[in-house]
Scaffold this motif. Structure first.
Motif, PDB file in Angstrom:
ATOM      1  N   UNK A 319       0.836  -1.199   0.000  1.00 21.42           N
ATOM      2  CA  UNK A 319       0.000   0.000   0.000  1.00 21.42           C
ATOM      3  C   UNK A 319       0.876   1.255   0.000  1.00 21.42           C
ATOM      4  N   UNK A 320       1.932   1.245   0.829  1.00 24.57           N
ATOM      5  CA  UNK A 320       2.824   2.403   0.946  1.00 24.57           C
ATOM      6  C   UNK A 320       3.541   2.683  -0.360  1.00 24.57           C
ATOM      7  N   UNK A 321       3.995   1.627  -1.029  1.00 23.83           N
ATOM      8  CA  UNK A 321       4.706   1.797  -2.296  1.00 23.83           C
ATOM      9  C   UNK A 321       3.793   2.403  -3.355  1.00 23.83           C
ATOM     10  N   UNK A 322       2.555   1.916  -3.416  1.00 17.73           N
ATOM     11  CA  UNK A 322       1.604   2.492  -4.383  1.00 17.73           C
ATOM     12  C   UNK A 322       1.243   3.923  -4.013  1.00 17.73           C
ATOM     13  N   UNK A 323       1.148   4.199  -2.699  1.00 24.78           N
ATOM     14  CA  UNK A 323       0.769   5.530  -2.234  1.00 24.78           C
ATOM     15  C   UNK A 323       1.889   6.547  -2.434  1.00 24.78           C
ATOM     16  N   UNK A 328       4.405   1.299 -10.951  1.00 29.35           N
ATOM     17  CA  UNK A 328       5.608   0.875 -11.680  1.00 29.35           C
ATOM     18  C   UNK A 328       6.760   0.520 -10.741  1.00 29.35           C
ATOM     19  N   UNK A 329       6.556   0.713  -9.423  1.00 27.26           N
ATOM     20  CA  UNK A 329       7.593   0.406  -8.433  1.00 27.26           C
ATOM     21  C   UNK A 329       7.246  -0.844  -7.615  1.00 27.26           C
ATOM     22  N   UNK A 330       6.380  -1.707  -8.145  1.00 24.82           N
ATOM     23  CA  UNK A 330       5.942  -2.893  -7.397  1.00 24.82           C
ATOM     24  C   UNK A 330       7.105  -3.785  -6.984  1.00 24.82           C
ATOM     25  N   UNK A 331       8.154  -3.830  -7.786  1.00 24.76           N
ATOM     26  CA  UNK A 331       9.313  -4.674  -7.472  1.00 24.76           C
ATOM     27  C   UNK A 331      10.007  -4.238  -6.188  1.00 24.76           C
ATOM     28  N   UNK A 332       9.796  -3.006  -5.757  1.00 22.15           N
ATOM     29  CA  UNK A 332      10.401  -2.518  -4.514  1.00 22.15           C
ATOM     30  C   UNK A 332       9.925  -3.313  -3.312  1.00 22.15           C
ATOM     31  N   UNK A 333       8.716  -3.856  -3.386  1.00 21.04           N
ATOM     32  CA  UNK A 333       8.130  -4.616  -2.279  1.00 21.04           C
ATOM     33  C   UNK A 333       8.955  -5.843  -1.911  1.00 21.04           C
ATOM     34  N   UNK A 334       9.658  -6.414  -2.898  1.00 23.22           N
ATOM     35  CA  UNK A 334      10.396  -7.658  -2.689  1.00 23.22           C
ATOM     36  C   UNK A 334      11.756  -7.454  -2.029  1.00 23.22           C
ATOM     37  N   UNK A 335      12.228  -6.227  -1.996  1.00 26.19           N
ATOM     38  CA  UNK A 335      13.585  -5.999  -1.483  1.00 26.19           C
ATOM     39  C   UNK A 335      13.624  -5.082  -0.264  1.00 26.19           C
ATOM     40  N   UNK A 336      12.468  -4.618   0.206  1.00 25.95           N
ATOM     41  CA  UNK A 336      12.447  -3.563   1.221  1.00 25.95           C
ATOM     42  C   UNK A 336      12.756  -4.063   2.634  1.00 25.95           C
TER      43      UNK A 336
END
Length: 418
Positions: A319-323, A328-336
């Protein structure tokens, strides 16, 4: 609640200072959001590369004396020398910032190639070197208000700069795109100079180009510590971004930047409180018992807050990444996750670094900074090759844990219990 605030000065000062910190964080998040939506991961990587470079040059342009100014002005024994302290600081900043600015005339092409792999941005870089002079002066007046503990003026200057900077940045980005965002930084320099003049007038200070040798010698100790620290951090980030671009892609660099920006938002929330409270506080403490009590009391508040913040961000990461960013930054969720764990170690270690600055433990401070920067760059290089983009956050977590352990040992060595 009031009783708790009275017992914990760190918490009390942090709450009073929270308005500008919250505004700073919100403006930072809004800027990231706008860039992410309009320019995407590639644009975010380019803008952040330029911002990190400007951070590097601005840090060098101040001569590294801000912490020294805060320390000297916080010390009641040196307040009789306030005029000499401020004039000496003024001389150092003018000379250092002019030197840095003039270097842009000769090295703008090489810098553009170093940052972006081509010379497309050489003219922008040449013009942006002007930015470092007013920015150095702006931060100088902030250090004065910090040292004098003039919180009201400190908040006014900071908030005015943040809000005006956001308006200029968003307007330029919307109208002119990527290059508009870069040129906006030059206009922010003008705002910085105006606020510098207003701050000096409010403080009723008459700055003169006069150098006091004794004060210069004292500030030099802080200068060396700050220059090393302030040069290493943005330089390492720039080099890591270049490693990602070279081994993976500019898009991957933007994905990592998204994670880095999210975590740095709440990390800065903590560190800004540190810079305003802890340096003056540690400067006043004398005995080992007082120092260790200050650290213990602060850690009791700090660690639980950091842990809760990190866990909350991880649980609601999608939710935070989309907000904050965009889809286009969905891949950030896997490395955070590794970044968030590393942030707890990073902020906690900053507490011990502030103590080294306040007590002028120059060699120990410089050693810890160089060790942390070198390790992060080296571990990131091999981790990226082995784990891809996730290697950046893994390296960040490992190195911050090592750095915290080293700083804790250094603390034990200097401030032994008797």
């Amino acid at each position: 609640m009031i009783k708790l605030l009275n017992k914990n000065p760190f918490l009390s000062i942090s709450i009073k200072n929270s308005s500008q910190i919250i505004i700073r964080v919100l403006i930072g998040l809004l800027s990231i959001k706008i860039v992410a939506v309009i320019l995407g991961p590639v644009g975010l990587a380019i803008v952040n590369q330029m911002q990190n470079f400007l951070q590097l040059t601005a840090n060098l342009a101040n001569g590294g004396i801000y912490n020294g100014i805060i320390k000297l002005l916080s010390d009641k024994a040196t307040l009789n020398s306030k005029k000499e302290i401020l004039n000496t600081g003024y001389v150092i900043i003018i000379v250092a910032s002019l030197t840095i600015s003039l270097s842009g005339i000769f090295f703008n092409q090489a810098i553009s190639i170093f940052l972006f792999g081509n010379d497309s941005y050489r003219f922008v870089i040449l013009c942006l070197f002007i930015y470092v002079i007013p920015t150095a002066l702006f931060n100088f007046v902030l250090s004065i208000t910090n040292g004098l503990q003039n919180l009201r003026l400190y908040l006014f200057i900071t908030i005015s700069y943040l809000i005006s900077g956001l308006i200029i940045f968003v307007t330029s980005l919307y109208i002119w795109g990527l290059f508009g965002a870069l040129w906006a930084l030059l206009l922010q320099g003008l705002i910085a100079y105006i606020l510098f003049r207003k701050g000096i007038k409010k403080l009723q200070i008459q700055l003169q180009f006069v150098l006091n040798k004794d004060i210069f010698k004292i500030l030099s100790n802080y200068s060396l510590m700050a220059i090393v620290s302030n040069a290493i951090t943005p330089l390492v980030v720039i080099l890591i971004r270049r490693i990602i671009i070279s081994n993976l892609s500019l898009h991957d660099a933007g994905i990592w930047d998204g994670v880095y920006k999210i975590s740095s938002s709440y990390v800065n929330l903590s560190m800004l409180s540190f810079s305003y409270y802890f340096l003056p506080a540690f400067s006043k403490t004398i005995s080992t018992k007082e120092i260790r009590k200050e650290i213990r009391d602060s850690l009791k508040v700090l660690i639980p807050l950091l842990s809760i913040a990190s866990l909350s961000i991880y649980l609601f990461r999608d939710v935070i990444i989309r907000l904050i960013l965009s889809n286009s930054f969905e891949a950030s969720s896997q490395i955070i996750k590794w970044q968030l764990i590393g942030d707890i170690f990073a902020v906690t270690s900053w507490l011990f670094r502030i103590l080294l600055i306040a007590k002028e433990k120059t060699k120990a401070y410089i050693f810890s900074e160089i060790l942390a920067g070198t390790l992060l760059l080296a571990v990131s290089y091999y981790a990226i090759k082995g784990f891809g983009i996730e290697g950046c956050t893994i390296a960040y977590c490992i190195v911050n844990l090592i750095n915290l352990f080293v700083l804790f040992i250094v603390h034990k060595y200097y401030w032994k219990e008797h």
